[in-house]
Write a protein that holds these residues in place. Structure first.
Motif, PDB file in Angstrom:
ATOM      1  N   ASP A  80       0.846  -1.188   0.000  1.00 61.58           N
ATOM      2  CA  ASP A  80       0.000   0.000   0.000  1.00 61.58           C
ATOM      3  C   ASP A  80       0.882   1.239   0.000  1.00 61.58           C
ATOM      4  OD1 ASP A  80      -2.148   1.684   0.109  1.00 61.58           O
ATOM      5  OD2 ASP A  80      -2.407   1.515   2.288  1.00 61.58           O
ATOM      6  N   ARG A  81       0.640   2.157  -0.923  1.00 64.36           N
ATOM      7  CA  ARG A  81       1.429   3.375  -1.040  1.00 64.36           C
ATOM      8  C   ARG A  81       0.531   4.589  -0.835  1.00 64.36           C
ATOM      9  NH1 ARG A  81       5.143   1.950  -6.383  1.00 64.36           N
ATOM     10  NH2 ARG A  81       6.079   0.075  -5.504  1.00 64.36           N
ATOM     11  N   ARG A  82       0.939   5.441   0.086  1.00 70.27           N
ATOM     12  CA  ARG A  82       0.166   6.636   0.411  1.00 70.27           C
ATOM     13  C   ARG A  82       0.721   7.820  -0.380  1.00 70.27           C
ATOM     14  NH1 ARG A  82      -3.062   6.357   4.744  1.00 70.27           N
ATOM     15  NH2 ARG A  82      -2.795   8.583   5.201  1.00 70.27           N
ATOM     16  N   ILE A  83      -0.141   8.500  -1.121  1.00 68.16           N
ATOM     17  CA  ILE A  83       0.260   9.585  -2.027  1.00 68.16           C
ATOM     18  C   ILE A  83      -0.524  10.846  -1.656  1.00 68.16           C
ATOM     19  CG2 ILE A  83       0.406  10.348  -4.426  1.00 68.16           C
ATOM     20  CD1 ILE A  83       0.468   7.418  -5.249  1.00 68.16           C
ATOM     21  N   LEU A  84       0.198  11.955  -1.509  1.00 72.13           N
ATOM     22  CA  LEU A  84      -0.399  13.264  -1.238  1.00 72.13           C
ATOM     23  C   LEU A  84      -0.290  14.124  -2.500  1.00 72.13           C
ATOM     24  CD1 LEU A  84      -1.528  15.471   0.687  1.00 72.13           C
ATOM     25  CD2 LEU A  84       0.846  15.966   1.318  1.00 72.13           C
ATOM     26  N   VAL A  85      -1.405  14.738  -2.899  1.00 71.13           N
ATOM     27  CA  VAL A  85      -1.444  15.521  -4.144  1.00 71.13           C
ATOM     28  C   VAL A  85      -1.943  16.931  -3.823  1.00 71.13           C
ATOM     29  CG1 VAL A  85      -2.411  15.701  -6.458  1.00 71.13           C
ATOM     30  CG2 VAL A  85      -1.879  13.446  -5.499  1.00 71.13           C
ATOM     31  N   PHE A  86      -1.211  17.924  -4.348  1.00 75.29           N
ATOM     32  CA  PHE A  86      -1.624  19.330  -4.247  1.00 75.29           C
ATOM     33  C   PHE A  86      -2.196  19.774  -5.598  1.00 75.29           C
ATOM     34  CE2 PHE A  86       1.704  18.992  -1.018  1.00 75.29           C
ATOM     35  CZ  PHE A  86       1.095  19.592   0.069  1.00 75.29           C
ATOM     36  N   CYS A  87      -3.441  20.175  -5.615  1.00 75.34           N
ATOM     37  CA  CYS A  87      -4.067  20.730  -6.818  1.00 75.34           C
ATOM     38  C   CYS A  87      -5.287  21.565  -6.397  1.00 75.34           C
ATOM     39  CB  CYS A  87      -4.467  19.640  -7.810  1.00 75.34           C
ATOM     40  SG  CYS A  87      -5.580  18.393  -7.136  1.00 75.34           S
ATOM     41  N   LYS A  88      -5.584  22.625  -7.179  1.00 73.33           N
ATOM     42  CA  LYS A  88      -6.654  23.562  -6.824  1.00 73.33           C
ATOM     43  C   LYS A  88      -8.024  23.126  -7.342  1.00 73.33           C
ATOM     44  CE  LYS A  88      -3.688  27.668  -6.619  1.00 73.33           C
ATOM     45  NZ  LYS A  88      -3.442  29.022  -7.168  1.00 73.33           N
ATOM     46  N   ASP A  89      -8.088  22.574  -8.526  1.00 74.58           N
ATOM     47  CA  ASP A  89      -9.360  22.235  -9.167  1.00 74.58           C
ATOM     48  C   ASP A  89     -10.052  21.113  -8.396  1.00 74.58           C
ATOM     49  OD1 ASP A  89     -11.484  21.967 -10.827  1.00 74.58           O
ATOM     50  OD2 ASP A  89     -10.334  21.426 -12.616  1.00 74.58           O
ATOM     51  N   LEU A  90     -11.339  21.326  -8.041  1.00 70.15           N
ATOM     52  CA  LEU A  90     -12.093  20.334  -7.286  1.00 70.15           C
ATOM     53  C   LEU A  90     -12.374  19.083  -8.109  1.00 70.15           C
ATOM     54  CD1 LEU A  90     -14.653  22.650  -5.431  1.00 70.15           C
ATOM     55  CD2 LEU A  90     -12.548  21.643  -4.528  1.00 70.15           C
ATOM     56  N   ASP A  91     -12.684  19.272  -9.384  1.00 71.70           N
ATOM     57  CA  ASP A  91     -12.937  18.110 -10.243  1.00 71.70           C
ATOM     58  C   ASP A  91     -11.670  17.274 -10.412  1.00 71.70           C
ATOM     59  OD1 ASP A  91     -15.547  18.936 -10.555  1.00 71.70           O
ATOM     60  OD2 ASP A  91     -15.139  20.063 -12.413  1.00 71.70           O
ATOM     61  N   ALA A 125      -7.817   7.807  -9.111  1.00 70.99           N
ATOM     62  CA  ALA A 125      -6.615   7.193  -9.694  1.00 70.99           C
ATOM     63  C   ALA A 125      -5.755   6.480  -8.669  1.00 70.99           C
ATOM     64  CB  ALA A 125      -5.793   8.257 -10.415  1.00 70.99           C
ATOM     65  N   GLY A 126      -5.956   6.787  -7.378  1.00 70.10           N
ATOM     66  CA  GLY A 126      -5.189   6.079  -6.355  1.00 70.10           C
ATOM     67  C   GLY A 126      -4.523   6.953  -5.321  1.00 70.10           C
ATOM     68  N   ALA A 127      -4.745   8.286  -5.360  1.00 72.49           N
ATOM     69  CA  ALA A 127      -4.150   9.164  -4.357  1.00 72.49           C
ATOM     70  C   ALA A 127      -4.847   8.995  -3.012  1.00 72.49           C
ATOM     71  CB  ALA A 127      -4.235  10.618  -4.808  1.00 72.49           C
ATOM     72  N   ILE A 166      -1.461  15.592 -13.725  1.00 73.75           N
ATOM     73  CA  ILE A 166      -1.264  15.060 -12.381  1.00 73.75           C
ATOM     74  C   ILE A 166      -1.903  13.691 -12.222  1.00 73.75           C
ATOM     75  CG2 ILE A 166      -3.321  16.184 -11.469  1.00 73.75           C
ATOM     76  CD1 ILE A 166       0.058  15.801  -9.664  1.00 73.75           C
ATOM     77  N   GLU A 167      -2.979  13.423 -12.962  1.00 73.69           N
ATOM     78  CA  GLU A 167      -3.644  12.123 -12.871  1.00 73.69           C
ATOM     79  C   GLU A 167      -2.730  11.003 -13.365  1.00 73.69           C
ATOM     80  OE1 GLU A 167      -7.910  10.099 -14.239  1.00 73.69           O
ATOM     81  OE2 GLU A 167      -7.378  12.142 -14.852  1.00 73.69           O
ATOM     82  N   GLU A 168      -1.997  11.266 -14.433  1.00 74.61           N
ATOM     83  CA  GLU A 168      -1.061  10.259 -14.960  1.00 74.61           C
ATOM     84  C   GLU A 168       0.108  10.049 -14.000  1.00 74.61           C
ATOM     85  OE1 GLU A 168       1.771   9.532 -18.900  1.00 74.61           O
ATOM     86  OE2 GLU A 168       0.346  11.208 -18.853  1.00 74.61           O
ATOM     87  N   LEU A 169       0.553  11.124 -13.340  1.00 76.39           N
ATOM     88  CA  LEU A 169       1.639  10.988 -12.370  1.00 76.39           C
ATOM     89  C   LEU A 169       1.232  10.094 -11.202  1.00 76.39           C
ATOM     90  CD1 LEU A 169       3.147  14.604 -12.112  1.00 76.39           C
ATOM     91  CD2 LEU A 169       4.126  12.607 -13.235  1.00 76.39           C
ATOM     92  N   VAL A 170      -0.010  10.251 -10.745  1.00 77.90           N
ATOM     93  CA  VAL A 170      -0.489   9.415  -9.644  1.00 77.90           C
ATOM     94  C   VAL A 170      -0.500   7.947 -10.063  1.00 77.90           C
ATOM     95  CG1 VAL A 170      -2.481   8.882  -8.192  1.00 77.90           C
ATOM     96  CG2 VAL A 170      -1.820  11.252  -8.570  1.00 77.90           C
ATOM     97  N   THR A 171      -0.929   7.683 -11.289  1.00 79.41           N
ATOM     98  CA  THR A 171      -0.968   6.301 -11.782  1.00 79.41           C
ATOM     99  C   THR A 171       0.425   5.696 -11.852  1.00 79.41           C
ATOM    100  OG1 THR A 171      -2.909   6.881 -13.114  1.00 79.41           O
ATOM    101  CG2 THR A 171      -1.788   4.830 -13.647  1.00 79.41           C
ATOM    102  N   GLN A 172       1.398   6.487 -12.292  1.00 75.41           N
ATOM    103  CA  GLN A 172       2.777   5.990 -12.400  1.00 75.41           C
ATOM    104  C   GLN A 172       3.372   5.723 -11.022  1.00 75.41           C
ATOM    105  OE1 GLN A 172       4.988   8.764 -14.767  1.00 75.41           O
ATOM    106  NE2 GLN A 172       4.130   8.044 -16.690  1.00 75.41           N
ATOM    107  N   PHE A 173       3.181   6.655 -10.079  1.00 75.83           N
ATOM    108  CA  PHE A 173       3.746   6.447  -8.748  1.00 75.83           C
ATOM    109  C   PHE A 173       3.006   5.355  -7.988  1.00 75.83           C
ATOM    110  CE2 PHE A 173       5.939  10.403  -9.460  1.00 75.83           C
ATOM    111  CZ  PHE A 173       7.088  10.274  -8.698  1.00 75.83           C
ATOM    112  N   ARG A 174       1.757   5.158  -8.317  1.00 72.55           N
ATOM    113  CA  ARG A 174       1.003   4.079  -7.692  1.00 72.55           C
ATOM    114  C   ARG A 174       1.560   2.722  -8.103  1.00 72.55           C
ATOM    115  NH1 ARG A 174      -2.117   3.449  -3.249  1.00 72.55           N
ATOM    116  NH2 ARG A 174      -3.500   1.664  -3.493  1.00 72.55           N
ATOM    117  N   GLY A 175       2.007   2.609  -9.349  1.00 66.68           N
ATOM    118  CA  GLY A 175       2.563   1.353  -9.838  1.00 66.68           C
ATOM    119  C   GLY A 175       4.058   1.397 -10.032  1.00 66.68           C
ATOM    120  N   GLY A 176       4.750   2.432  -9.527  1.00 70.96           N
ATOM    121  CA  GLY A 176       6.205   2.518  -9.647  1.00 70.96           C
ATOM    122  C   GLY A 176       6.899   1.425  -8.844  1.00 70.96           C
ATOM    123  N   VAL A 177       8.129   1.185  -9.179  1.00 75.48           N
ATOM    124  CA  VAL A 177       8.898   0.110  -8.553  1.00 75.48           C
ATOM    125  C   VAL A 177       9.943   0.708  -7.626  1.00 75.48           C
ATOM    126  CG1 VAL A 177      10.539  -1.755  -8.978  1.00 75.48           C
ATOM    127  CG2 VAL A 177       8.527  -1.531 -10.423  1.00 75.48           C
TER     128      VAL A 177
END
Length: 374
Positions: free
Chosen positions: A170-181, A189-191, A249-260
């Motif tokens: 299990d990987r915990r990811i924190l994301v900073f972004c302004k847009d609510l959507d 995506a897994g954040a 940012i959505e693609e970054l979350v997916t990559q870090f979620r499945g990163g090695v």
């Protein structure tokens, strides 16, 4: 005269009588009292026992013998250097049968497709029954540096693979972004946590701790707002250089979620040897996706290469548990091989002491050298 002495004896006290009348008896008593230590000296045996008690007994400490490697005598066995090239085995034509003694021949180098297809056969439902098992890569490193008797330390890194796959951890990811959507999409995506300026205030007040998260990502639009947190984040501050800052940012979350995540492990006995074992995909993935992940991982590992001539990545193998077979692949199809390393490997035919016994090629190399001398 006799009459006078009898008179004195009768009238004198007993003290004077003993002193003047009996002087010989008094001197004998004095001599017995003052000279008793000389007459009754200690025996010779008693003196020797006293001297022996004063001698300190020296306790000899035995050398420590590890239980893992057996006794101290067994750990001094001479074994082959793990960096010796497989090319040093005797030149024999390839066998014409499928079953042969591998120690007498050079280890076969497979392509990614051949290795994956071979593992799929063993993981078939009729055998291991694990068609979607993990595919691990085993990388051997030469961690020598430019300075003599100096070696690299263990390093820990995360490789962002082009084709991520599901990992049990299990990987915990924190994301900073302004847009609510966008925050809702990132959570899908897994954040673990996503938000804007309100999260910044929670971090500054101590309600939200950065230590609880494995990765910290940020959208480019909010970069100026998170600058006050630079002192708390330090090296974890989002940036494009390390791939934690961007517009998608959505693609970054997916990559870090499945990163090695991988870590180098130094050998306890051979100081210039290190290894990396990490998953790079699953057997159910396409071969082209597995090959792309291997390419990305080897390039990422090679970035840690010290500034020295010769090889850094020496050998690569693919394995898939529960199978134990290690299928060798050529890493230099994906990274550049140094020009000076080819000639150096052919000259490094040597024997070392205290080599880790986990290597599969150790016994084969020793027996191959013995076979070559026959």
């Amino acid at each position: 005269m006799m009459a006078l002495s009898s008179v004195l004896t009768a009238k004198m006290p007993n003290l004077f009588r003993s002193v003047f009348i009996q002087p010989s008896i008094q001197m004998t008593c004095q001599r017995m009292l003052s000279l008793s230590s000389i007459d009754f000296a200690a025996r010779k045996g008693t003196r020797e026992k006293a001297r022996k008690k004063k001698v300190k007994v020296e306790v000899k400490k035995l050398d420590f013998a590890s239980r893992r490697y057996g006794s101290a005598k067994k750990s001094n066995k001479k074994r082959v250097d793990r960096h010796i090239s497989d090319e040093l085995k005797p030149n024999r034509p390839p066998p014409h049968v499928e079953v042969y003694a591998r120690r007498f021949f050079k280890r076969q180098v497979h392509t990614i497709e051949e290795a994956v297809n071979s593992m799929k056969e063993t993981h078939h439902p009729t055998m291991f029954n694990a068609p979607d098992a993990l595919v691990n890569i085993f990388i051997e490193l030469n961690i020598e540096t430019t300075k003599k008797n100096r070696y690299m330390d263990n390093f820990f890194r995360t490789a962002l693979l082009p084709h991520p796959f599901q990992i049990s951890e299990d990987r915990r990811i924190l994301v900073f972004c302004k847009d609510l959507d966008l925050q809702k999409k990132v959570i899908t995506a897994g954040a673990t946590v996503a938000g804007g300026t309100e999260i910044i205030k929670d971090i500054q007040s101590g309600q939200l701790k950065l230590v609880d998260f494995d990765y910290i990502l940020a959208h480019s639009q909010i970069l100026t707002d998170i600058i006050p947190l630079r002192g708390l984040m330090k090296k974890r501050f989002p940036s494009e250089k390390i791939g934690t800052l961007g517009h998608n940012i959505e693609e970054l979350v997916t990559q870090f979620r499945g990163g090695v995540q991988y870590k180098s492990q130094k050998d306890e006995q051979q100081k210039n040897f290190s290894k990396i074992v990490t998953p790079i995909g699953k057997l159910g993935m396409e071969v082209s996706h597995l090959e792309a992940n291997i390419d990305k991982l080897l390039i990422d590992v090679n970035e840690m290469r010290p500034n020295k001539p010769g090889l850094f990545i020496t050998k690569c193998y693919l394995t898939s548990p529960p199978g134990t077979e290690k299928l060798r692949i050529n890493p230099f199809n994906y990274i550049r091989e140094p020009e000076s390393s080819t000639s150096e490997n052919k000259k490094t035919k040597s024997v070392r002491v205290d080599v880790d016994s986990d290597s599969d090629d150790e016994i084969e190399k020793v027996e191959a050298e013995a076979a070559g001398n026959v």
